[in-house]
Scaffold this active site. Structure first.
Site, mmCIF file in Angstrom:
data_model
loop_
_atom_site.group_PDB
_atom_site.id
_atom_site.type_symbol
_atom_site.label_atom_id
_atom_site.label_comp_id
_atom_site.label_asym_id
_atom_site.label_seq_id
_atom_site.Cartn_x
_atom_site.Cartn_y
_atom_site.Cartn_z
ATOM 1 N N ASN A 42 -7.358 7.757 -7.165
ATOM 2 C CA ASN A 42 -8.532 6.888 -7.145
ATOM 3 C C ASN A 42 -9.575 7.395 -8.142
ATOM 4 O OD1 ASN A 42 -7.420 5.289 -5.091
ATOM 5 N ND2 ASN A 42 -8.224 6.639 -3.517
ATOM 6 N N GLU A 58 0.814 -1.217 0.000
ATOM 7 C CA GLU A 58 0.000 0.000 0.000
ATOM 8 C C GLU A 58 0.851 1.273 0.000
ATOM 9 O OE1 GLU A 58 -3.227 0.540 -0.337
ATOM 10 O OE2 GLU A 58 -3.909 -1.533 -0.292
ATOM 11 N N ASN A 99 -8.583 5.525 3.269
ATOM 12 C CA ASN A 99 -9.327 6.333 2.308
ATOM 13 C C ASN A 99 -10.227 7.359 2.981
ATOM 14 O OD1 ASN A 99 -11.863 6.639 0.380
ATOM 15 N ND2 ASN A 99 -10.063 6.135 -0.860
ATOM 16 N N ASP A 114 -6.124 8.319 -0.552
ATOM 17 C CA ASP A 114 -5.641 7.383 0.459
ATOM 18 C C ASP A 114 -4.461 8.017 1.183
ATOM 19 O OD1 ASP A 114 -7.438 5.458 -0.587
ATOM 20 O OD2 ASP A 114 -5.954 4.850 -2.072
ATOM 21 N N ASP A 121 -12.718 7.463 -8.044
ATOM 22 C CA ASP A 121 -13.863 8.183 -7.475
ATOM 23 C C ASP A 121 -13.490 9.555 -6.912
ATOM 24 O OD1 ASP A 121 -12.488 7.506 -5.164
ATOM 25 O OD2 ASP A 121 -14.170 6.455 -4.226
ATOM 26 N N SER A 141 -11.438 10.127 -4.470
ATOM 27 C CA SER A 141 -11.017 10.054 -3.074
ATOM 28 C C SER A 141 -9.499 9.934 -2.986
ATOM 29 C CB SER A 141 -11.692 8.866 -2.378
ATOM 30 O OG SER A 141 -11.232 7.647 -2.936
#
Length: 164
Positions: free
Chosen positions: A65, A53, A78, A71, A67, A69
C-alpha cells in the site's frame, strides 16, 4: 540414538516450517459466511470480494500500500484503521495476526464491522471487480429451500441444506 536424532530433526523441521495457508473453496466460504449471519442476498458479493482481495487465502498479506499500511487475511483488512499492529487504529479491537488464522470467525466479525460502517466500497477488490458486474454464481452452494432467509445458521437448517 538415530531414532532420537530423527525425531528431533523432524520436530525442528515442523516447528520452523512455514505455516500452510488455508484456501477456502467457494462453497466452504459461503457456509462460513452464512453461519456467521451474512444475509443470503449478500453472499455473492462477499465471495467476489474475497476472491479478488485474497484469492480465498487466509494467510494473504499485502504490504504494497502506498501509505505504508498492510492488509491482512481473507478479507485484506487494513492495519491503518481496523487491527492492531502498532501502525494505526484498531477499530475491530483485534491483533492483525489474528486475521491470518484458518479460523475465520474473527476476520468475519471485523469485516462485518467494516461493512456496517463503509459498505463494500471499503474494499478496492470489490469496487474494481464486483460492483455493478456479474457476481460469482453461488447457486451450486445453496439449495432453494433456504429461499427467503435473510441470515441464519447452517447448523440450524441441517447439513442437507448445503451441497459439498
Amino acid at each position: 540414538m538415530k531414532l532420537i536424532f530423527a525425531v528431533v530433526c523432524t520436530a525442528l523441521a515442523v516447528s520452523s516450517g512455514k505455516v500452510e495457508a488455508r484456501r477456502y473453496d467457494k462453497c466452504e466460504l459461503v457456509r462460513e459466511l452464512y453461519n456467521s449471519g451474512i444475509p443470503k442476498s449478500q453472499l455473492a458479493d462477499w465471495v467476489c470480494l474475497v476472491q479478488w482481495e485474497s484469492s480465498f487465502d487466509t494467510k494473504a498479506i499485502n504490504n504494497q500500500n502506498t501509505d505504508g499500511s498492510t492488509d491482512y487475511g481473507l478479507f485484506q483488512i487494513n492495519n491503518r484503521y481496523w487491527c492492531d499492529s502498532h501502525y494505526g487504529g484498531n477499530e475491530c479491537n483485534i491483533s492483525c495476526n489474528s486475521l491470518l488464522s484458518d479460523d475465520i470467525s474473527i476476520a468475519i466479525e471485523c469485516a462485518k464491522l467494516i461493512y456496517r460502517r463503509m459498505g463494500f466500497e471499503a474494499w478496492y477488490g470489490w469496487r474494481d471487480h464486483c460492483k455493478g458486474r456479474q457476481l460469482p454464481d453461488i447457486s451450486d452452494c445453496l439449495l432453494n429451500d433456504i429461499g427467503g432467509h435473510s441470515g441464519g445458521r447452517y447448523s440450524e437448517m441441517g447439513a442437507s441444506c448445503w451441497s459439498s
